[in-house]
Design an enzyme around this catalytic site. Sequence first.
Site, mmCIF file in Angstrom:
data_model
loop_
_atom_site.group_PDB
_atom_site.id
_atom_site.type_symbol
_atom_site.label_atom_id
_atom_site.label_comp_id
_atom_site.label_asym_id
_atom_site.label_seq_id
_atom_site.Cartn_x
_atom_site.Cartn_y
_atom_site.Cartn_z
ATOM 1 N N ASP A 26 0.853 -1.168 0.000
ATOM 2 C CA ASP A 26 0.000 0.000 0.000
ATOM 3 C C ASP A 26 0.903 1.236 0.000
ATOM 4 O O ASP A 26 2.099 1.149 0.315
ATOM 5 C CB ASP A 26 -0.899 -0.024 1.239
ATOM 6 C CG ASP A 26 -1.880 1.117 1.262
ATOM 7 O OD1 ASP A 26 -2.529 1.361 0.232
ATOM 8 O OD2 ASP A 26 -1.999 1.780 2.307
ATOM 9 N N ASP A 28 -0.263 5.160 0.848
ATOM 10 C CA ASP A 28 -0.544 6.095 1.937
ATOM 11 C C ASP A 28 -0.452 5.395 3.287
ATOM 12 O O ASP A 28 -1.138 4.401 3.525
ATOM 13 C CB ASP A 28 -1.949 6.697 1.778
ATOM 14 C CG ASP A 28 -2.019 7.707 0.647
ATOM 15 O OD1 ASP A 28 -1.143 8.576 0.592
ATOM 16 O OD2 ASP A 28 -2.951 7.612 -0.177
ATOM 17 N N ASP A 225 -1.261 -0.636 6.132
ATOM 18 C CA ASP A 225 -1.475 -0.005 7.436
ATOM 19 C C ASP A 225 -2.935 -0.028 7.860
ATOM 20 O O ASP A 225 -3.257 0.361 8.974
ATOM 21 C CB ASP A 225 -0.988 1.444 7.411
ATOM 22 C CG ASP A 225 -1.884 2.345 6.562
ATOM 23 O OD1 ASP A 225 -2.151 1.982 5.392
ATOM 24 O OD2 ASP A 225 -2.331 3.393 7.064
#
Length: 342
Positions: A26, A28, A225
């Site tokens: 991922d 961001d 995250d």
Amino acid sequence: MSRSVRTRPEGSGQALSEAYDTALLDLDGVVYAGGAAIVHAVESLAAAQAGGMRLAYVTNNALRTPDTVAGHLTELGIPTGAEEVITSAQAVARLISEQVPAGARVLVIGGEGLRVALRERGLVPVESADDDPVAVVQGYGGPDLPWGRFAEASYAVARGVPWFASNTDLTIPSGRGIAPGNGAAVQVVRIATGAEPQVAGKPLPPMHRETILRTGAERPLVVGDRLDTDIEGAFNGEVDSLLVLTGVTDGAQLLAAPPQHRPTFVDADLRGLLTGQPEVTPAGDGFRCGGWTATAGEERLELDGDGAALDGLRALCAAAWTAAGEGSCALDGGKALARLGW
């Protein structure tokens, strides 16, 4: 152990960059935040790649094209080609192309990333519900997307045109804080029409399929995250995952995670790719990891010992998840987390 229930995070005797052939990362909250590289990200990714691990960047953000994302990563010091970036725009464009004729018109509510992805699949982006589209696709269009675009989507959907969404993330991080994401925009059209879109992005299977098709990964490791997109997407794809604590997930959310949100591995940041992961083993009525032992009482989680805080968090997760079974842990872990500085 049943695939549907994870009672503790797993260990790895090898560095994760050696145990898996491809990291599906991922962006961001993992690689960058607010456009700037997260601490340790650049050097960790370089070391993992130098050791033979392939890197692919997987994002639910449909606004930017793969070329733009690759250029941004390269500017940050992570040399990246457009072919190494997979977006939810690409996943939803493939989903649409499998259901409409080649050369069909598709009403676009979003940014350039969607238009490029549609053209890649031989579809024609249009701007109005009066352009006779055979589908509507909605993706994140940035903070300046005009309100009238939602009306345009609503007109077409109300006429019975099939509706697709790149993703339904309610929020998106920005340099100034948390902003409404594409899921919030989708909700506007949902309220106006009562319809439901077909969704492609994480955590749903079309995104995982797009990623595997484009990377050819055989032993992928999802790195993210967010529990409800990255980790659930790995769970749905039946592949392993690494949660890094540089983004939106904190210790309390991790302890309370239901089975589909429980990562295989947990680490502070992307340096976790370069090391093994400590075993979490049964110990009496609880679990031990490093210098910590955690147990689940009737009302709270107890933590004893000393050592690396992450080892304590892993032991706590094992105790919490075992107590919760297939549910979410409701035991008070506040004092235990406080001991770890969380």
